[in-house]
Design a protein around this motif. Structure first.
Motif, PDB file in Angstrom:
ATOM      1  N   ARG A   1     -15.520 -31.980  -2.865  1.00  0.00           N
ATOM      2  CA  ARG A   1     -15.247 -31.271  -3.939  1.00  0.00           C
ATOM      3  C   ARG A   1     -15.614 -29.565  -3.640  1.00  0.00           C
ATOM      4  N   ASP A   2     -14.987 -28.750  -4.458  1.00  0.00           N
ATOM      5  CA  ASP A   2     -14.973 -27.410  -4.386  1.00  0.00           C
ATOM      6  C   ASP A   2     -16.446 -26.766  -4.682  1.00  0.00           C
ATOM      7  N   THR A   3     -17.468 -27.479  -4.967  1.00  0.00           N
ATOM      8  CA  THR A   3     -18.467 -26.476  -5.302  1.00  0.00           C
ATOM      9  C   THR A   3     -19.665 -27.356  -4.403  1.00  0.00           C
ATOM     10  N   PRO A   4     -20.673 -26.325  -3.931  1.00  0.00           N
ATOM     11  CA  PRO A   4     -21.636 -26.799  -3.132  1.00  0.00           C
ATOM     12  C   PRO A   4     -22.668 -27.731  -3.639  1.00  0.00           C
ATOM     13  N   THR A   5     -22.895 -28.023  -4.756  1.00  0.00           N
ATOM     14  CA  THR A   5     -23.442 -29.102  -5.416  1.00  0.00           C
ATOM     15  C   THR A   5     -22.734 -30.517  -5.636  1.00  0.00           C
ATOM     16  N   GLY A   6     -21.418 -30.369  -5.237  1.00  0.00           N
ATOM     17  CA  GLY A   6     -20.492 -31.583  -5.456  1.00  0.00           C
ATOM     18  C   GLY A   6     -19.850 -31.652  -6.489  1.00  0.00           C
ATOM     19  N   GLU A   7     -19.531 -32.631  -7.134  1.00  0.00           N
ATOM     20  CA  GLU A   7     -18.713 -32.952  -8.281  1.00  0.00           C
ATOM     21  C   GLU A   7     -19.549 -32.621  -9.583  1.00  0.00           C
ATOM     22  N   ARG A   8     -19.175 -31.568 -10.094  1.00  0.00           N
ATOM     23  CA  ARG A   8     -19.957 -31.033 -11.199  1.00  0.00           C
ATOM     24  C   ARG A   8     -18.825 -30.532 -12.461  1.00  0.00           C
ATOM     25  N   SER A   9     -18.183 -31.415 -12.739  1.00  0.00           N
ATOM     26  CA  SER A   9     -16.757 -31.124 -13.527  1.00  0.00           C
ATOM     27  C   SER A   9     -17.011 -31.463 -14.953  1.00  0.00           C
ATOM     28  N   MET A  10     -18.226 -32.009 -15.370  1.00  0.00           N
ATOM     29  CA  MET A  10     -18.331 -32.343 -16.860  1.00  0.00           C
ATOM     30  C   MET A  10     -18.191 -31.127 -17.819  1.00  0.00           C
ATOM     31  N   ALA A  11     -18.777 -29.824 -17.450  1.00  0.00           N
ATOM     32  CA  ALA A  11     -18.893 -28.772 -18.305  1.00  0.00           C
ATOM     33  C   ALA A  11     -17.586 -28.229 -18.474  1.00  0.00           C
ATOM     34  N   ARG A  12     -16.522 -28.358 -17.320  1.00  0.00           N
ATOM     35  CA  ARG A  12     -15.416 -27.815 -17.772  1.00  0.00           C
ATOM     36  C   ARG A  12     -14.699 -28.742 -18.414  1.00  0.00           C
ATOM     37  N   ALA A  13     -14.766 -29.998 -18.308  1.00  0.00           N
ATOM     38  CA  ALA A  13     -13.993 -31.086 -19.271  1.00  0.00           C
ATOM     39  C   ALA A  13     -14.318 -30.864 -20.427  1.00  0.00           C
ATOM     40  N   VAL A  14     -15.654 -30.691 -20.947  1.00  0.00           N
ATOM     41  CA  VAL A  14     -16.222 -30.539 -22.321  1.00  0.00           C
ATOM     42  C   VAL A  14     -15.601 -29.409 -23.013  1.00  0.00           C
ATOM     43  N   ARG A  15     -15.652 -28.186 -22.270  1.00  0.00           N
ATOM     44  CA  ARG A  15     -15.009 -27.125 -22.788  1.00  0.00           C
ATOM     45  C   ARG A  15     -13.462 -27.175 -23.105  1.00  0.00           C
ATOM     46  N   ALA A  16     -12.703 -27.777 -22.206  1.00  0.00           N
ATOM     47  CA  ALA A  16     -11.316 -28.083 -22.333  1.00  0.00           C
ATOM     48  C   ALA A  16     -11.005 -29.192 -23.789  1.00  0.00           C
ATOM     49  N   TRP A  17     -11.862 -30.086 -23.678  1.00  0.00           N
ATOM     50  CA  TRP A  17     -11.491 -31.074 -24.491  1.00  0.00           C
ATOM     51  C   TRP A  17     -12.008 -30.441 -26.030  1.00  0.00           C
ATOM     52  N   TRP A  18     -13.052 -29.806 -26.089  1.00  0.00           N
ATOM     53  CA  TRP A  18     -13.352 -29.058 -27.195  1.00  0.00           C
ATOM     54  C   TRP A  18     -12.501 -28.135 -27.662  1.00  0.00           C
ATOM     55  N   ALA A  19     -11.974 -27.249 -26.728  1.00  0.00           N
ATOM     56  CA  ALA A  19     -10.702 -26.264 -27.241  1.00  0.00           C
ATOM     57  C   ALA A  19      -9.774 -26.971 -27.816  1.00  0.00           C
ATOM     58  N   ILE A  20      -9.372 -28.304 -27.349  1.00  0.00           N
ATOM     59  CA  ILE A  20      -8.330 -29.270 -28.212  1.00  0.00           C
ATOM     60  C   ILE A  20      -8.462 -29.771 -29.322  1.00  0.00           C
ATOM     61  N   TYR A  21      -9.543 -30.431 -29.364  1.00  0.00           N
ATOM     62  CA  TYR A  21     -10.079 -31.249 -30.482  1.00  0.00           C
ATOM     63  C   TYR A  21     -11.110 -31.079 -31.372  1.00  0.00           C
ATOM     64  N   GLY A  22     -11.788 -29.774 -31.036  1.00  0.00           N
ATOM     65  CA  GLY A  22     -13.092 -29.569 -31.496  1.00  0.00           C
ATOM     66  C   GLY A  22     -13.083 -29.413 -33.144  1.00  0.00           C
ATOM     67  N   ASP A  23     -11.897 -28.624 -33.638  1.00  0.00           N
ATOM     68  CA  ASP A  23     -11.787 -28.265 -35.027  1.00  0.00           C
ATOM     69  C   ASP A  23     -11.567 -29.825 -35.757  1.00  0.00           C
ATOM     70  N   ALA A  24     -10.630 -30.543 -35.255  1.00  0.00           N
ATOM     71  CA  ALA A  24     -10.455 -31.676 -36.064  1.00  0.00           C
ATOM     72  C   ALA A  24     -11.873 -32.669 -35.902  1.00  0.00           C
ATOM     73  N   VAL A  25     -12.676 -32.814 -34.886  1.00  0.00           N
ATOM     74  CA  VAL A  25     -13.699 -33.675 -34.698  1.00  0.00           C
ATOM     75  C   VAL A  25     -14.694 -32.808 -35.767  1.00  0.00           C
ATOM     76  N   VAL A  26     -15.076 -31.624 -36.184  1.00  0.00           N
ATOM     77  CA  VAL A  26     -15.764 -31.051 -36.942  1.00  0.00           C
ATOM     78  C   VAL A  26     -15.363 -31.475 -38.324  1.00  0.00           C
ATOM     79  N   GLN A  27     -14.106 -31.144 -38.682  1.00  0.00           N
ATOM     80  CA  GLN A  27     -13.932 -31.494 -40.032  1.00  0.00           C
ATOM     81  C   GLN A  27     -13.975 -33.112 -40.296  1.00  0.00           C
ATOM     82  N   ARG A  28     -13.928 -34.068 -39.367  1.00  0.00           N
ATOM     83  CA  ARG A  28     -13.840 -35.383 -39.262  1.00  0.00           C
ATOM     84  C   ARG A  28     -15.119 -35.794 -39.341  1.00  0.00           C
ATOM     85  N   GLY A  29     -15.925 -35.357 -38.583  1.00  0.00           N
ATOM     86  CA  GLY A  29     -17.201 -35.584 -38.473  1.00  0.00           C
ATOM     87  C   GLY A  29     -17.844 -36.812 -37.411  1.00  0.00           C
TER      88      GLY A  29
END
Length: 100
Positions: free
Chosen positions: A22-50
């Motif tokens: 992977r392209d980071t010295p510490t290896g596969e650390r993709s979760m933070a990027r995935a969470v930010r991307a997912w939250w940008a797409i679905y965050g408002d609906a999740v907050v409204q729905r709970g």
């Protein structure tokens, strides 16, 4: 039969492999990027729905695989898993519409 120690050693070896491929010295650390991307797409609906739907869970896994596929060396399983998660999301979304 594998022991807990066997699984721990296997996990450590796989993490070391990810650090090399992977392209980071510490290896596969993709979760933070995935969470930010997912939250940008679905965050408002999740907050409204709970809550997060099953479909959104599958979509999160698809996004995680997309992020991993964008980091470092090509790994076929990133793309194969992404296709599988997308298909599972489609199945789940169809069930959710049928329940309405």
């Amino acid at each position: 039969m594998k022991t807990a120690d066997d699984y721990l050693h296997q996990a450590a070896a796989e993490m070391a492999d990810r650090a090399a491929s992977r392209d980071t010295p510490t290896g596969e650390r993709s979760m933070a990027r995935a969470v930010r991307a997912w939250w940008a797409i679905y965050g408002d609906a999740v907050v409204q729905r709970g809550h997060v739907t099953e479909t959104e869970g599958w979509q999160f896994m698809s996004i995680l695989k997309k992020v991993r596929g964008a980091q470092g060396e090509y790994r076929e399983d990133d793309h194969t898993d992404d296709v599988a998660y997308s298909a599972l999301a489609a199945e789940s979304a169809a069930r959710e519409v049928e329940r309405e």
